[in-house]
Design an enzyme around this catalytic site. Structure first.
Site, PDB file in Angstrom:
ATOM      1  N   ASP A  45     124.248 -12.176 139.939  1.00  0.00           N
ATOM      2  CA  ASP A  45     123.578 -13.797 140.052  1.00  0.00           C
ATOM      3  C   ASP A  45     123.450 -14.023 138.859  1.00  0.00           C
ATOM      4  O   ASP A  45     123.510 -13.273 137.817  1.00  0.00           O
ATOM      5  CB  ASP A  45     121.736 -12.013 139.681  1.00  0.00           C
ATOM      6  CG  ASP A  45     120.779 -13.135 140.014  1.00  0.00           C
ATOM      7  OD1 ASP A  45     120.418 -14.628 139.501  1.00  0.00           O
ATOM      8  OD2 ASP A  45     119.752 -12.763 140.010  1.00  0.00           O
ATOM      9  N   CYS A  85     117.353 -18.873 142.183  1.00  0.00           N
ATOM     10  CA  CYS A  85     117.826 -17.910 143.405  1.00  0.00           C
ATOM     11  C   CYS A  85     117.401 -17.621 144.384  1.00  0.00           C
ATOM     12  O   CYS A  85     117.861 -17.354 144.992  1.00  0.00           O
ATOM     13  CB  CYS A  85     117.252 -16.653 142.076  1.00  0.00           C
ATOM     14  SG  CYS A  85     117.906 -16.436 140.559  1.00  0.00           S
ATOM     15  N   HIS A 144     113.189 -11.365 146.001  1.00  0.00           N
ATOM     16  CA  HIS A 144     113.249 -12.332 145.671  1.00  0.00           C
ATOM     17  C   HIS A 144     112.901 -13.369 146.571  1.00  0.00           C
ATOM     18  O   HIS A 144     112.963 -14.957 146.360  1.00  0.00           O
ATOM     19  CB  HIS A 144     114.364 -13.121 144.328  1.00  0.00           C
ATOM     20  CG  HIS A 144     113.500 -14.054 143.985  1.00  0.00           C
ATOM     21  ND1 HIS A 144     114.301 -14.922 142.509  1.00  0.00           N
ATOM     22  CD2 HIS A 144     111.984 -14.205 143.354  1.00  0.00           C
ATOM     23  CE1 HIS A 144     113.372 -16.270 141.997  1.00  0.00           C
ATOM     24  NE2 HIS A 144     112.014 -15.801 142.544  1.00  0.00           N
TER      25      HIS A 144
END
Length: 483
Positions: A45, A85, A144
């Site tokens: 990430d 993201c 997410h």
């Protein structure tokens, strides 16, 4: 692999082929092998393009991640579908440009709890596709893709889920024992600017805003139930991944291990902070500690694959979800321009590699553009899945094995509000203007100018206009934003 496509479709393609991306209708037949291969996707990430040893960073050793490249193929032009993201993950999971189905923006904070925000149920994920051909599937880490019940990972094809649903999470909760923590603040005591340094806690105003409330309404959950997690989160995810591999080594599985390292908040575990005492800047030292921790975690997963005797039965991808946010984390995207949220190469080109012992070459680099969307198509072919809907990814195996010499993707498209980009062959069209009515298109030759320093828009107006036309044609195929 056979393509079961109606004859009239080819005449339609001939009329629009100059504008379409490489989109295929797949109907994969079973692959003749002893068993369907395991698929592991290791997702970092906010990792910068230039931060791994195999990507040229001598400061922070990453031997375990580097070993995937050493024993497999490293992609020098690996792209994701969004510069941040959530849309990036949507593209990876579906094999599609996320703006095709309206997944354009990046929900953060309380918006994760909006019941209108998340990956639509009608979209078929990598997990659903593999689950339907007999795979056991797990998501460990960051989701997410929607934080409410309708978008839960187990409603998108995952048998098991251990992790969190929002955009970030603290690696350890207050009082932050066993780590050095650096948090963003608008101001320091006395309305000062700069840094305040305590024993193991640092406040910094260099970003001009507060640290997001990552943990608010965002528990660590197992399946659908909150749990109390005492380990540093990277280590906890690794523990769960190793256990999953051990429990399911007798059957084909998909493991989507979506680490939140090296995403903020900046929290470096003590033993890794000690390892990097030579780095004077604590900001950089915490990042180094987090990356080294992530590397050891990848090593533990690779070790479990070997312990289980699955090296020749497991395809392993490693990549980042987007470029590094350099000012926030120190994550370097060199030699690329830009960072997370940008449409320059530093926002959408990421470290990416793949390993499959005995099946694909070792120690090779692949120089043509590939995409995170290709993980879906490659996995479908190898698993013998039937995929009969449009996707934008392509099966990479013929390219990795040298059976195809052409580029997997002649054209790649991005859109996030007014910010947009198109890559066509070696040319890159970029608009970073926030004015939706007046795009300011830039043009770069990536073969000659990887750093995107020399804007050729004024020198090549005909080429510029033709690429804008290509972008507009692609844009006409996209959906309005869902949220």
């Amino acid at each position: 692999m056979s393509h079961l496509i109606p004859t009239h479709f080819f005449s339609y393609l001939s009329l629009i082929s100059c504008f379409l991306p490489i989109v295929s209708l797949f109907s994969f037949q079973s692959v003749a092998r002893a068993r369907q291969p395991n698929i592991i996707v290791l997702l970092a990430d906010d990792l910068g393009y230039g931060e791994l040893g195999c990507q040229g960073n001598p400061q922070i050793p990453t031997p375990h991640i580097d070993s995937i490249a050493k024993n497999g193929v490293r992609f020098t032009q690996g792209y994701v579908t969004g510069p941040n993201c959530s849309p990036s993950r949507a593209g990876l999971l579906t094999g599609k440009i996320p703006t095709r189905f309206g997944y354009e923006f990046n929900p953060i904070g309380a918006r994760n709890e909006d019941p209108a925000i998340g990956l639509p149920g009608k979209e078929i994920t990598l997990a659903e596709m593999l689950h339907d051909v007999g795979y056991t599937t797990a998501l460990i880490g960051k989701w997410h893709q929607g934080g409410t019940a309708a978008y839960h990972p187990q409603r998108h094809g995952f048998d098991e889920f251990f992790g969190f649903t929002h955009e970030g999470h603290y690696f350890v909760p207050p009082p932050y024992r066993g780590v050095t923590t650096m948090l963003r603040r608008k101001s320091l005591p006395g309305n000062q600017k700069g840094r305040w340094t305590g024993r193991n806690l640092i406040y910094t105003t260099h970003m001009g805003h507060n640290e997001p409330d990552y943990d608010a309404n965002n528990p660590i959950v197992r399946g659908g139930q909150p749990v109390v997690e005492s380990e540093y989160l990277t280590d906890a995810f690794t523990r769960e991944a190793v256990d999953f591999i051990d429990r399911h080594s007798d059957k084909p599985f998909l493991l989507y291990l979506a680490y939140n390292a090296v995403h903020s908040p900046l929290q470096g575990a003590d033993k890794y902070m000690q390892q990097f005492e030579s780095i004077e800047d604590p900001h950089r030292r915490i990042f180094a500690a987090m990356l080294a921790n992530l590397d050891d975690s990848v090593g533990a997963v690779l070790n479990q694959i070997e312990k289980s005797g699955l090296q020749e039965e497991t395809l392993i991808f490693f990549l980042s979800d987007n470029g590094g946010p350099t000012r926030e984390l120190t994550s370097s995207n060199l030699p690329l321009r830009g960072e997370k949220s940008h449409m320059y190469e530093g926002g959408v080109r990421v470290p990416m590699m793949v390993k499959w012992e005995g099946q694909i070459p070792k120690g090779k680099t692949y120089e043509k553009p590939v995409s995170s969307m290709d993980i879906f198509a490659t996995s479908a072919n190898l698993a013998g899945a039937q995929v009969q809907h449009e996707i934008d990814g392509v099966d990479l195996m013929p390219y990795l094995l040298g059976k195809k010499e052409t580029a997997p993707h002649e054209q790649l498209f991005w859109r996030q509000g007014p910010r947009s980009a198109l890559r066509y062959k070696n040319w890159k069209l970029v608009n970073m203007s926030r004015n939706e009515k007046k795009p300011q298109w830039e043009l770069y030759d990536l073969d000659a100018d990887l750093r995107e320093q020399h804007d050729l828009a004024g020198e090549k107006p005909d080429l510029l206009n033709s690429l804008i036309h290509r972008w507009e044609q692609m844009n006409s195929q996209m959906s309005e934003p869902l949220f």
